[in-house]
Design a protein around this motif. Structure first.
Motif, PDB file in Angstrom:
ATOM      1  N   ALA A  21       0.845  -1.198   0.000  1.00 17.27           N
ATOM      2  CA  ALA A  21       0.000   0.000   0.000  1.00 17.27           C
ATOM      3  C   ALA A  21       0.883   1.252   0.000  1.00 17.27           C
ATOM      4  O   ALA A  21       1.907   1.303   0.675  1.00 17.27           O
ATOM      5  CB  ALA A  21      -0.915   0.012   1.229  1.00 17.27           C
ATOM      6  N   TRP A  22       0.469   2.252  -0.759  1.00 23.75           N
ATOM      7  CA  TRP A  22       1.192   3.526  -0.852  1.00 23.75           C
ATOM      8  C   TRP A  22       0.623   4.517   0.163  1.00 23.75           C
ATOM      9  O   TRP A  22      -0.598   4.576   0.361  1.00 23.75           O
ATOM     10  CB  TRP A  22       1.037   4.124  -2.242  1.00 23.75           C
ATOM     11  N   PHE A  23       1.505   5.320   0.761  1.00 21.33           N
ATOM     12  CA  PHE A  23       1.101   6.354   1.707  1.00 21.33           C
ATOM     13  C   PHE A  23       1.761   7.677   1.335  1.00 21.33           C
ATOM     14  O   PHE A  23       2.938   7.709   0.956  1.00 21.33           O
ATOM     15  CB  PHE A  23       1.508   5.965   3.137  1.00 21.33           C
ATOM     16  N   HIS A  24       0.995   8.754   1.437  1.00 16.98           N
ATOM     17  CA  HIS A  24       1.482  10.113   1.225  1.00 16.98           C
ATOM     18  C   HIS A  24       1.285  10.857   2.534  1.00 16.98           C
ATOM     19  O   HIS A  24       0.150  10.985   3.008  1.00 16.98           O
ATOM     20  CB  HIS A  24       0.714  10.791   0.088  1.00 16.98           C
ATOM     21  N   GLU A  25       2.378  11.296   3.127  1.00 18.59           N
ATOM     22  CA  GLU A  25       2.317  12.015   4.408  1.00 18.59           C
ATOM     23  C   GLU A  25       1.519  11.238   5.448  1.00 18.59           C
ATOM     24  O   GLU A  25       0.757  11.805   6.231  1.00 18.59           O
ATOM     25  CB  GLU A  25       1.717  13.414   4.216  1.00 18.59           C
ATOM     26  N   GLY A  26       1.671   9.913   5.452  1.00 25.19           N
ATOM     27  CA  GLY A  26       1.019   9.063   6.440  1.00 25.19           C
ATOM     28  C   GLY A  26      -0.396   8.636   6.101  1.00 25.19           C
ATOM     29  O   GLY A  26      -0.982   7.817   6.804  1.00 25.19           O
ATOM     30  N   GLU A  27      -0.976   9.172   5.032  1.00 27.78           N
ATOM     31  CA  GLU A  27      -2.338   8.821   4.617  1.00 27.78           C
ATOM     32  C   GLU A  27      -2.281   7.871   3.427  1.00 27.78           C
ATOM     33  O   GLU A  27      -1.569   8.123   2.458  1.00 27.78           O
ATOM     34  CB  GLU A  27      -3.124  10.077   4.219  1.00 27.78           C
ATOM     35  N   HIS A  31      -6.842   6.181  -4.447  1.00 21.72           N
ATOM     36  CA  HIS A  31      -7.373   6.513  -5.774  1.00 21.72           C
ATOM     37  C   HIS A  31      -6.640   5.685  -6.827  1.00 21.72           C
ATOM     38  O   HIS A  31      -5.408   5.742  -6.936  1.00 21.72           O
ATOM     39  CB  HIS A  31      -7.197   8.012  -6.041  1.00 21.72           C
ATOM     40  N   ASP A  32      -7.404   4.898  -7.604  1.00 16.36           N
ATOM     41  CA  ASP A  32      -6.806   3.987  -8.582  1.00 16.36           C
ATOM     42  C   ASP A  32      -5.900   4.703  -9.577  1.00 16.36           C
ATOM     43  O   ASP A  32      -4.826   4.205  -9.912  1.00 16.36           O
ATOM     44  CB  ASP A  32      -7.889   3.207  -9.325  1.00 16.36           C
ATOM     45  N   GLY A  33      -6.324   5.861 -10.059  1.00 10.57           N
ATOM     46  CA  GLY A  33      -5.513   6.615 -11.022  1.00 10.57           C
ATOM     47  C   GLY A  33      -4.206   7.094 -10.412  1.00 10.57           C
ATOM     48  O   GLY A  33      -3.153   7.024 -11.045  1.00 10.57           O
ATOM     49  N   MET A  34      -4.273   7.596  -9.185  1.00 11.34           N
ATOM     50  CA  MET A  34      -3.058   8.051  -8.503  1.00 11.34           C
ATOM     51  C   MET A  34      -2.111   6.877  -8.258  1.00 11.34           C
ATOM     52  O   MET A  34      -0.904   6.986  -8.485  1.00 11.34           O
ATOM     53  CB  MET A  34      -3.405   8.724  -7.165  1.00 11.34           C
ATOM     54  N   LEU A  35      -2.664   5.756  -7.811  1.00 11.04           N
ATOM     55  CA  LEU A  35      -1.827   4.571  -7.569  1.00 11.04           C
ATOM     56  C   LEU A  35      -1.166   4.104  -8.856  1.00 11.04           C
ATOM     57  O   LEU A  35       0.018   3.764  -8.865  1.00 11.04           O
ATOM     58  CB  LEU A  35      -2.670   3.437  -6.977  1.00 11.04           C
ATOM     59  N   ALA A  36      -1.912   4.090  -9.930  1.00  8.82           N
ATOM     60  CA  ALA A  36      -1.346   3.668 -11.220  1.00  8.82           C
ATOM     61  C   ALA A  36      -0.197   4.577 -11.619  1.00  8.82           C
ATOM     62  O   ALA A  36       0.848   4.112 -12.088  1.00  8.82           O
ATOM     63  CB  ALA A  36      -2.430   3.656 -12.298  1.00  8.82           C
ATOM     64  N   GLY A  37      -0.374   5.886 -11.439  1.00 11.14           N
ATOM     65  CA  GLY A  37       0.680   6.833 -11.775  1.00 11.14           C
ATOM     66  C   GLY A  37       1.917   6.654 -10.902  1.00 11.14           C
ATOM     67  O   GLY A  37       3.048   6.674 -11.398  1.00 11.14           O
TER      68      GLY A  37
END
Length: 155
Positions: A21-27, A31-37
């Motif tokens: 799982a990806w986290f940005h600033e702990g969150e 979003h599928d599009g963001m994860l794909a990017g």
């Protein structure tokens, strides 16, 4: 107007946890599009994992591996892996190894990244493991190909 100096920018803190799982600033990023990017732009070199955004290198902290093998399916003499980004990749048998906790790992995406196998995929892999006699080195049988698994023994 002059462009700002990238060395003065506050870079986002990005992390990939043990489950991919990806986290940005702990969150968590969901979003599928963001994860794909994020996944498609991930790179790795001797300094670690990162995203290159124009002139700026954004480091990505990776707890274990950036990708997880979700599924393993036989296809003739190959084992086809489905990764957590839903890419499919043939297993490079020579990259298969077992970690200290017994979890399988392998190289994926043309050898650029390492992936840890999920429990479900590990079970699918172990269905293909054979051993000629108790205590002997086990091997993976895929089609007509046989690959020794040093360090893995059956009782």
């Amino acid at each position: 107007m002059a462009a700002s100096d990238p060395s003065t920018w506050n870079l986002p803190r990005l992390r990939i946890d043990r489950d991919g799982a990806w986290f940005h600033e702990g969150e968590e990023v969901t979003h599928d599009g963001m994860l794909a990017g994020l996944r498609s732009n991930l790179s790795r070199d001797s300094h670690g994992h990162f995203l290159q955004i124009g002139p700026v290198r954004v480091p990505v902290e990776v707890d274990d591996t950036p990708f997880i093998v979700l599924r393993a399916e036989r296809d003739g003499d190959r084992l086809i892996l489905t990764l957590n980004d839903l890419d499919r990749d043939a297993l490079a048998l020579d990259t298969l190894r077992f970690g200290a906790d017994g979890a399988p790992y392998c190289r994926v995406k043309d050898g650029r990244f390492e992936a840890r196998w999920s429990r479900a995929a590990t079970y699918q892999l172990l269905q293909l493991v054979q051993c000629d006699e108790p205590g002997a080195t086990a091997y993976l049988q895929v089609g007509t190909r046989r690959h020794a698994l040093p360090g893995l023994h059956t009782d």
